[in-house]
Design an enzyme around this catalytic site. Structure first.
Site, PDB file in Angstrom:
ATOM      1  N   ASP A   1     -24.926  -0.645  14.050  1.00  0.00           N
ATOM      2  CA  ASP A   1     -24.729   0.302  15.152  1.00  0.00           C
ATOM      3  C   ASP A   1     -24.389  -0.469  16.427  1.00  0.00           C
ATOM      4  OD1 ASP A   1     -24.696   2.490  16.749  1.00  0.00           O
ATOM      5  OD2 ASP A   1     -26.847   2.865  16.707  1.00  0.00           O
TER       6      ASP A   1
ATOM      7  N   LYS B   1       5.463  -2.356 -10.122  1.00  0.00           N
ATOM      8  CA  LYS B   1       4.582  -1.405  -9.438  1.00  0.00           C
ATOM      9  C   LYS B   1       5.473  -0.357  -8.785  1.00  0.00           C
ATOM     10  CE  LYS B   1       0.805  -0.769  -6.255  1.00  0.00           C
ATOM     11  NZ  LYS B   1       1.337   0.560  -5.885  1.00  0.00           N
TER      12      LYS B   1
END
Length: 826
Positions: free
Chosen positions: A143, A539
């Site tokens: 945080d 790909k």
């Protein structure tokens, strides 16, 4: 949808009111949008929050604005008036026991959305059979304090990752949807919450000592300026954390979203919103699926038996998923004679105790009580269980064989048994329905159906009562004794399978295949040690689909199971002509242009159906590139070697203009990469020759080797970041000169920066008062951009679209040695 309507989710009917109410004013996101998100993300949401008591934060009137935040309600226990099918777990409080809801099915998420529950918070432990278990994951909340940002959290995350991996834990990162980053690591269930908290606290203190300028482990706000709090406290048994994939009640619909470590390392992270998360789910699947694998379905079975005291099989390891369809009916002379009916499903024998045996005619209905799942080895067990042991008595196989599945749901199973010629069923096909009548008592009703008639026709003739009638009839047998244990985890929906060598035509409404694409990890050519162990393929830059052919019916299913068949009628027509048998195949839908896939052209086909799709199919037909065979004539092939599957694919498929096989490439990897880059292809897929197909899983056996191009660009402006990036550079606006010398918009780059570099660029780029002439600049960018005097920078990217925009750019840096005149036209 009306102002207050009823919706049906997974067979559950519930009221859904005010669907057009705006819950996020800053984006116009409505209650209907929230419902759509939680349902589309229901599978991973339930996977990671299921079995855990859910604390909800509700914004019934929306999150409001920065000036006027909406009112939030914390809701822990189940509300009065909640649907009776919402399952609960009981937790003890100082004031007595309280009932908490748990996520078991998508309908529960829909109900929570109806109640305005945006944030779902869960502990790190689950409930099992009414008992709280040890935590199965450890969490650390990174945080940022005042002056720190998400890039600082990313830097801390990398340090945490290193320490956790040193102790054998493998963390996964999520941007929290609020300000920071969450890191989760899977635990084996052998440590308590207190012990997990101590480990996390020790780790936090160690990192604080190593990086005192950046990390703090103390909660005091006064110590957090310019630092990242490494919050270890959420491992406490009484604490909860926002569930992965949960929405947040922020000004925008951000999500606690899984990220890749490559993204964390690259920096420039921003919190993701719900639509971005859905896109990533469809593209990448659940990036943190390894965090909460399916529970060990034999844990209860093992807990009720001791291998050294009973002759029954007691395997030590959890079951592995299978596609088998075996059944066994065992005559069990225990304290009272009954029959154990067991069906192989997903690696175990799902079991029912049927006191009076299976009904012999459609006019009979029998009670079945679901017992614990049994190991597959139990299908051949016969013998005597000693006195004093669970189920003591004699077990004999009454009949056994295989079954054809028509339907498998949480509350209904329909199938046809094919037993032994000399078995108790007489050797004839036996079609039956199992209907759940009482979930709490695990009571089901067993009904025999007429094999030659569909259920609807049989009901018209009076042989098959409705589900409601079956439930009423079941009460007549509720007093029979049978083995009984608490409820087992919910199961995934099944699918209809054809009998071997005799595939039945698919009827309208049948479920599509449950197979989902196997996923690859992002790799690097340097990681491929021996080319001989790998097969290399192009790909293709398109839409990944599972292709299912049953007779003349074809389904094209996206990565998340969405049916794309309506958008590509030319492929639906072409597949049966090219594929010789009923099959399930893996492939990629592409739009070919000079031998390479044009991803941008493919976007125009999304969402089309009917006549518009037919017109598009005729004007710009797509091609399906097939590269794997998963099932043929009802036979699953996922456990065969890649080379064997592809050999069968070659034999099965006759290539055409619309249906092609993506064949392995010849030569060394170095040469293959060089050639595919020259041809403008996206990259190379490396697959181990002996790899098995792992449906829906990501595996190192398949690796994506992408081509990254380095491009020099003109930086013409910047956009301010959101949240922790407010006041500094969120992204840079790019341009490139065209052949006519005019500057064209080339997209934005928002990743690859450190926090310091963002501030440096803000101060280094000289402001410009008037807007430059940039062709193709989107209106939303033009409204917010801060123009600067053009400077030359460098980015990595995967490709350049026809409009000139760069796909997936990553910032490399300014080129002080270059001038605008040095940029080559795009």
């Amino acid at each position: 949808m009306a102002a207050a309507d009823r919706i049906v989710v997974g067979g559950r009917s519930l009221r859904f009111s005010n669907p057009d109410k705006v819950l996020y004013p800053s984006t116009g996101t409505t209650k209907r949008d929230v419902l759509e998100y939680v349902l589309r993300a229901s599978e991973p949401l339930i996977a990671h929050a299921g079995g855990r008591p859910v604390t909800r934060k509700r914004w019934t009137e929306g999150v409001g604005t920065e000036q006027k935040p909406g009112q939030v309600f914390f809701q822990k226990t189940l509300e009065k008036g909640a649907p009776d099918w919402v399952r609960t777990v009981e937790l003890q409080h100082s004031t007595g026991p309280k009932q908490y809801p748990v996520l078991t099915e998508p309908a529960v998420l829909a109900w929570m959305a109806q109640m305005g529950a945006l944030e779902l918070h869960v502990p790190q432990w689950r409930m099992l059979d009414g008992e709280r278990q040890n935590p199965d994951r450890l969490v650390l909340d990174l945080d940022p304090g005042p002056g720190a940002d998400l890039d600082d959290c990313a830097q801390v995350a990398l340090s945490v990752r290193e320490l956790l991996e040193d102790i054998g834990l493998h963390p996964v990162p999520l941007t929290s949807g609020s300000k920071g980053i969450h890191l989760y690591a899977r635990l084996d269930g052998t440590v308590t919450s207190e012990q997990a908290s101590e480990v996390a606290h020790t780790l936090a203190r160690s990192l604080e000592a190593m990086h005192p300028e950046l990390i703090v482990s103390d909660m005091k706000k006064a110590l957090r300026t310019n630092k990242v709090l490494l919050d270890w406290s959420q491992n406490s048994g009484s604490k909860t954390t926002i569930a992965p994939y949960s929405l947040r009640g922020r000004l925008r619909p951000t999500v606690a979203a899984p990220r890749t470590w490559e993204e964390v390392e690259a920096g420039g992270l921003q919190q993701l919103e719900h639509l971005e998360v859905l896109e990533r789910l469809e593209r990448d699947g659940d990036l943190i699926a390894s965090l909460d694998p399916p529970p060990d379905r034999l844990a209860k079975y093992r807990g009720m038996r001791s291998a050294h005291r009973t002759p029954e099989p007691v395997p030590a390891d959890p079951p592995t998923s299978t596609d088998g369809r075996s059944f066994v009916i065992q005559k069990h002379q225990a304290s009272r004679l009954h029959y154990d009916f067991r069906l192989e499903h997903d690696g175990v024998l799902v079991s029912w105790a049927v006191p009076k045996g299976l009904p012999s005619t459609p006019k009979q209905n029998r009670l079945g009580v679901q017992t614990e799942d049994h190991p597959l080895e139990y299908g051949s067990f016969e013998g005597t269980i000693p006195k004093g042991e669970y189920g003591a008595g004699t077990v004999q196989i009454w009949d056994a064989g295989s079954y054809e599945l028509e339907k498998w749901r949480d509350d209904e199973v329909i199938a046809t048994l094919h037993g032994r010629p000399d078995g108790g069923l007489g050797g004839d096909p036996y079609r039956f329905a199992l209907i759940r009548t009482d979930a709490d008592k695990r009571q089901w009703l067993v009904h025999r159906m007429k094999e030659q008639d569909a259920e609807r026709d049989a009901r018209l003739k009076g042989y098959a009562p409705s589900k409601a009638e079956l439930a009423r009839q079941a009460k007549g047998e509720a007093g029979d004794e049978a083995e009984s244990v608490p409820a087992a985890p919910r199961r995934k929906l099944g699918r209809r399978l054809s009998a071997p060598n005799a595939p039945a035509p698919r009827a309208k409404g049948d479920r599509p295949t449950d197979l989902r694409p196997m996923l690859a990890t992002l790799g690097d050519a340097s990681e491929i040690d021996d080319d001989r162990e790998w097969s290399f393929e192009v790909k293709w830059d398109g839409w990944r689909v599972i292709v299912e052919r049953v007779g003349t019916t074809v389904r094209l299913l996206s990565r998340n199971g969405r049916d794309l068949s309506g958008a590509f009628p030319e492929l639906v027509e072409a597949v049966p002509k090219a594929v010789d048998a009923d099959a399930v195949l893996d492939g990629e839908i592409v739009m070919l242009k000079r031998g390479a896939a044009d991803f941008e052209a493919l976007q125009d086909r999304g969402g089309l159906s009917g006549r518009p799709a037919a017109r598009a199919a005729k004007a710009t037909p797509a091609t399906i590139m097939l590269f794997d065979l998963l099932e043929q004539d009802g036979e699953r092939l996922v456990n065969e070697r890649l080379d064997d599957r592809q050999s069968r694919l070659d034999e099965l498929v006759h290539e055409s203009a619309r249906v092609k096989i993506s064949k392995p490439l010849r030569g060394s990897l170095e040469r293959i990469l060089e050639v595919t880059a020259e041809r403008g292809l996206e990259g190379v897929m490396a697959k181990r020759h002996d790899s098995r197909y792992r449906p829906g899983k990501r595996s190192d056996d398949w690796r994506k080797l992408k081509h990254l191009e380095v491009q020099e660009v003109a930086v013409v402006g910047w956009l301010e970041g959101n949240g922790s990036l407010a006041g500094t550079v969120g992204s840079l606006v790019l341009a490139r000169p065209g052949d006519d010398g005019r500057m064209r918009y080339a997209g934005r780059v928002g990743s690859g920066f450190s926090a310091a570099e963002r501030d440096r660029l803000r101060d280094q780029l000289r402001p410009r008062r008037t807007a430059p002439a940039i062709e193709g600049l989107p209106n939303d960018v033009a409204k917010k951009v801060r123009w600067v005097r053009a400077a030359v920078g460098e980015v990595e990217h995967t490709e350049q679209t026809a409009s000139g925009a760069l796909r997936h750019p990553v910032w490399r840096g300014l080129r002080a040695d270059k001038a605008l005149a040095d940029l080559n036209p795009s």
